[in-house]
Design a protein around this motif. Structure first.
Motif, PDB file in Angstrom:
ATOM      1  N   TYR A 102       0.819  -1.204   0.000  1.00 11.85           N
ATOM      2  CA  TYR A 102       0.000   0.000   0.000  1.00 11.85           C
ATOM      3  C   TYR A 102       0.861   1.264   0.000  1.00 11.85           C
ATOM      4  O   TYR A 102       0.699   2.145  -0.856  1.00 11.85           O
ATOM      5  N   LEU A 157      -5.306   1.965  -2.227  1.00 11.43           N
ATOM      6  CA  LEU A 157      -6.298   1.206  -1.463  1.00 11.43           C
ATOM      7  C   LEU A 157      -7.074   0.259  -2.363  1.00 11.43           C
ATOM      8  O   LEU A 157      -7.337  -0.896  -1.987  1.00 11.43           O
ATOM      9  N   LEU A 161      -7.003  -3.803  -1.712  1.00 11.33           N
ATOM     10  CA  LEU A 161      -8.261  -4.505  -1.420  1.00 11.33           C
ATOM     11  C   LEU A 161      -8.522  -5.625  -2.423  1.00 11.33           C
ATOM     12  O   LEU A 161      -9.027  -6.699  -2.057  1.00 11.33           O
ATOM     13  N   ASN A 164      -6.290  -8.431  -1.459  1.00 16.38           N
ATOM     14  CA  ASN A 164      -6.729  -9.044  -0.189  1.00 16.38           C
ATOM     15  C   ASN A 164      -7.871 -10.045  -0.378  1.00 16.38           C
ATOM     16  O   ASN A 164      -8.057 -10.937   0.444  1.00 16.38           O
ATOM     17  N   ARG A 165      -8.637  -9.937  -1.471  1.00 13.97           N
ATOM     18  CA  ARG A 165      -9.757 -10.865  -1.702  1.00 13.97           C
ATOM     19  C   ARG A 165      -9.296 -12.177  -2.331  1.00 13.97           C
ATOM     20  O   ARG A 165     -10.077 -13.130  -2.423  1.00 13.97           O
ATOM     21  N   ASN A 195      -7.843  -8.270 -11.128  1.00 12.97           N
ATOM     22  CA  ASN A 195      -6.657  -7.507 -10.722  1.00 12.97           C
ATOM     23  C   ASN A 195      -5.859  -7.037 -11.929  1.00 12.97           C
ATOM     24  O   ASN A 195      -5.438  -5.875 -11.999  1.00 12.97           O
TER      25      ASN A 195
END
Length: 325
Positions: A102, A157, A161, A164-165, A195
């Motif tokens: 990040y 962000l 995110l 992260n999924r 992504n």
């Protein structure tokens, strides 16, 4: 290693620049020196600009913010690299990996947008000098800075995110020296199609927008400079842009090599190119802007003189106290 699907891995292993144990100590020494030079060089640029009234203009305002961003940029990556050079495990936790990813993207994008803001500043200074103070006023500079920070945070962000999924497999070795998005995506068991689409659309746009701004600004500058009748005037105009152009070339040249290629082709050459825009450019920025800029040279000389004067006063005070005893 048994390949068991996991939603969350407890940690990743950063393979680093070299798997050979004999390379770790020399690499540690090299990157420690580069990191210290980066910290000292950029800190001196910030102090010189903040302490010299003659450097209180938009160009140097953005340069001081760029120097601060470069310090943060390298600090996100290099300290963990140094620890891993001397560690046998070379691990990074899942949460720490996403946090590093990040902030790496935040400061990288801030650098990119600051370079664009500096290009706009040069365009206004050369092409519209009589209205420079009005156009590049403090409010507009703060708005450009606020936009750079806000967009960079939201952009980063979004990508974190999306990472992260994903579902990751038990193969947790990242073939890189930090948690960059491309090598992390290569470890995912679940589909990374979304992504990759976001990287190649929103990600590409976030890089190309400031780059396009820089190109347009310099095309306008080139047109204006070519219309200057005297050779001395042309040299003076180009000299105010040379430092910025050098940094832009280093930064965008290496980024283009790393990110404008398929995910599957991310290799050792990509890691080397990443070093250029994450570590080398941040280290060279103070030298580029100070060696090729008379105002910065003067500002640094004044700063050196003030530091020397304070050190002399402290030494005199200490001597007087000793003699008084």
């Amino acid at each position: 290693m048994e390949m068991v699907n996991l939603t969350r891995l407890p940690e990743f292993i950063l393979l680093g620049l070299s798997p050979h144990p004999e390379d770790q100590t020399p690499l540690f020494a090299l990157f420690l020196i580069m990191y210290l030079i980066t910290l000292m060089g950029n800190l001196l640029i910030i102090l010189a600009i903040r302490s010299d009234p003659q450097l209180q203009n938009p160009m140097y305002f953005f340069l001081s913010i760029l120097s601060f961003a470069d310090i943060c940029y390298t600090t996100v990556i290099v300290p963990k690299m140094l620890v891993n050079f001397l560690s046998e495990t070379k691990t990074i936790s899942y949460a720490e990996c996403l946090t590093q990813m990040y902030f790496f993207m935040v400061y990288g994008n801030i650098d990119s947008y600051l370079l664009a803001a500096m290009a706009i500043d040069r365009y206004v200074a050369i092409c519209n000098p009589f209205h420079y103070v009005t156009i590049m006023n403090h409010r507009r500079c703060m708005l450009l800075l606020a936009f750079s920070i806000a967009f960079s945070c939201l952009h980063s962000l979004l990508h974190v995110l999306l990472v992260n999924r994903l579902t990751f497999c038990a193969s947790n070795v990242i073939h890189h020296f930090f948690c960059d998005i491309s090598p992390v995506l290569k470890l995912a068991c679940s589909s990374t199609f979304v992504n990759e689409v976001v990287v190649m659309t929103e990600g590409l746009a976030s890089v190309m927008a400031p780059f396009a701004c820089i190109i347009i600004s310099y095309l306008r500058i080139l047109t204006a400079v070519l219309n200057i009748p005297s050779a001395a005037g042309k040299r003076k105009a180009f000299s105010t842009c040379s430092s910025h152009l050098t940094v832009v070339t280093l930064f965008y040249g290496s980024i283009s090599y790393v990110y404008f290629q398929p995910l599957s082709s991310y290799t050792i050459k990509g890691r080397i190119a990443t070093i250029i825009y994450t570590v080398l450019t941040s280290m060279l920025n103070p030298f580029i802007y100070s060696l090729r800029n008379k105002d910065m040279k003067r500002g640094l000389e004044k700063l050196r003189g003030r530091i020397k004067s304070k050190m002399d006063r402290l030494s005199t005070t200490k001597t007087n106290k000793i003699c008084g005893l």
